[in-house]
Design an enzyme around this catalytic site. Structure first.
Site, PDB file in Angstrom:
ATOM      1  N   ALA A   1       0.830  -1.249  -0.127  1.00 38.72           N
ATOM      2  CA  ALA A   1       0.014  -0.001   0.088  1.00 38.72           C
ATOM      3  C   ALA A   1       0.945   1.346  -0.060  1.00 38.72           C
ATOM      4  O   ALA A   1       0.127   2.388   0.225  1.00 38.72           O
ATOM      5  CB  ALA A   1      -1.003  -0.032   1.194  1.00 38.72           C
ATOM      6  N   ALA A   2       2.020   1.107  -0.164  1.00 41.15           N
ATOM      7  CA  ALA A   2       3.002   2.317  -0.273  1.00 41.15           C
ATOM      8  C   ALA A   2       2.584   3.402  -1.346  1.00 41.15           C
ATOM      9  O   ALA A   2       2.268   4.597  -1.330  1.00 41.15           O
ATOM     10  CB  ALA A   2       4.707   2.159  -0.493  1.00 41.15           C
ATOM     11  N   GLY A   3       2.420   2.556  -2.474  1.00 43.38           N
ATOM     12  CA  GLY A   3       1.889   3.592  -3.760  1.00 43.38           C
ATOM     13  C   GLY A   3       0.462   4.019  -3.737  1.00 43.38           C
ATOM     14  O   GLY A   3       0.138   5.079  -3.973  1.00 43.38           O
ATOM     15  N   ASP A   4      -0.295   3.313  -2.796  1.00 40.38           N
ATOM     16  CA  ASP A   4      -1.881   3.660  -2.693  1.00 40.38           C
ATOM     17  C   ASP A   4      -1.658   5.026  -1.621  1.00 40.38           C
ATOM     18  O   ASP A   4      -2.291   5.886  -1.682  1.00 40.38           O
ATOM     19  CB  ASP A   4      -2.681   2.780  -1.948  1.00 40.38           C
ATOM     20  CG  ASP A   4      -2.628   1.545  -2.808  1.00 40.38           C
ATOM     21  OD1 ASP A   4      -2.890   1.615  -3.868  1.00 40.38           O
ATOM     22  OD2 ASP A   4      -2.790   0.460  -2.211  1.00 40.38           O
TER      23      ASP A   4
END
Ligand code: RIB
Length: 300
Positions: free
Chosen positions: A246-249
């Site tokens: 979820a780093a991209g999110d």
């Protein structure tokens, strides 16, 4: 209505931490199973809401116990869930293994996410919102319809083309801001993307298709902002990585909230980088998404 609408997926993440990824045909032991709220759409909704932005989620869950678990977590994060439909299928799930370096490997079972339809999109009004966030964990015709509706209502359309798949030109032409990682950009353009120069070259190919801004997320190398007038690499923050899920999110929700708060494109990318970096310091998808206070502290 909310300032940001997210049309996308909700998943229950079934996560096991393991010393390493198994080889094909191999069985290895990991730690206890954890069930964590996830899904790229819902993660981006929570990521933006934690920055204090009015956010609404449009999607579907199934009629099993994961559905209320995901919806309640969105509500607890002040995300408007009045357009999350409960249908008779299973809730989307993601089977996730996280290794000792914090890298992940994910297999999706779409479940109810696969039923999100253009008619679902039409049940919501976009007229008082400012920004639409889209990803590719729901059917592509629904993503296209939502983008077209948003365009017609004057919203800024942001597409995160994840998981990677090729897209109809029709869709790309109604996107204002495209946010791929390197492998997604490579798949979309058919060009190799393995360094800053090749990322810039591929991003410029996308600009020719009508997108105004491409932001290539580069993990620990930050992000590359490419428009017709500028190419700027923006560094990220150095942190101790626990889990990259979820780093991209987190980046996208943070970037969108910063844009909405009137920051420049470049400062919004910097804000997104701070959100993405902070998300890697905690385990899991939605539990790892930073608050506004945490982001402001790291930026200072
Ligand atoms: O981007 C991370 C997300 O991808 C996880 O939460 C998982 O649900 C998959 O959709």
């Amino acid at each position: 209505m909310a300032d940001i609408i997210i049309v996308g997926s909700l998943n229950a993440d079934l996560v096991v931490r393991s010393p390493r990824f198994p080889q094909p045909g191999e069985t290895i032991s990991g730690e206890d199973l954890q069930i964590i709220p996830g899904g790229k759409g819902a993660n981006q909704a929570v990521a933006a809401a934690r920055q204090g932005v009015k956010t609404a989620m449009l999607g579907r869950v199934g009629s099993d116990s994961f559905g209320p678990f995901l919806v309640e977590n969105l509500k607890a994060n002040q995300v408007d869930t009045s357009h999350v439909i409960v249908d008779s299928s299973a809730t989307g799930t993601a089977i996730i293994v996280v290794d000792s370096n914090g890298q992940n490997s994910i297999v999706l079972s779409p479940g109810a996410n696969g039923n999100v339809s253009p008619a679902d999109v039409d049940s919501a009004s976009f007229s008082n919102s400012k920004l639409l966030l889209l990803q590719l964990e729901i059917p592509t015709p629904t993503v296209l319809h939502a983008a077209q509706q948003a365009r017609a209502n004057g919203l800024t359309v942001i597409l995160n083309p994840a998981p990677a798949k090729s897209l109809p030109r029709e869709l790309i032409s109604v996107v204002d801001i495209l946010i791929p990682n390197e492998s997604e950009l490579s798949l979309l353009t058919g060009l190799p993307v393995n360094d800053i120069g090749s990322a810039e070259h591929a991003a410029k190919e996308i600009l020719k298709q009508g997108v105004k801004t491409v932001i290539v997320t580069l993990g620990s190398k930050g992000a590359l902002l490419v428009t017709a007038h500028q190419t700027t690499q923006i560094d990220t923050y150095k942190v101790n990585v626990v889990d990259t899920t979820a780093a991209g999110d987190a980046f996208i929700g943070g970037f969108a909230s910063a844009m909405l708060n009137g920051k420049s494109l470049e400062d919004s990318v910097r804000y997104g980088c701070a959100c993405g970096a902070l998300a890697t310091t905690k385990f899991g998808a939605q539990p790892s998404l930073p608050t506004k206070e945490e982001v402001e502290k790291i930026i200072k």
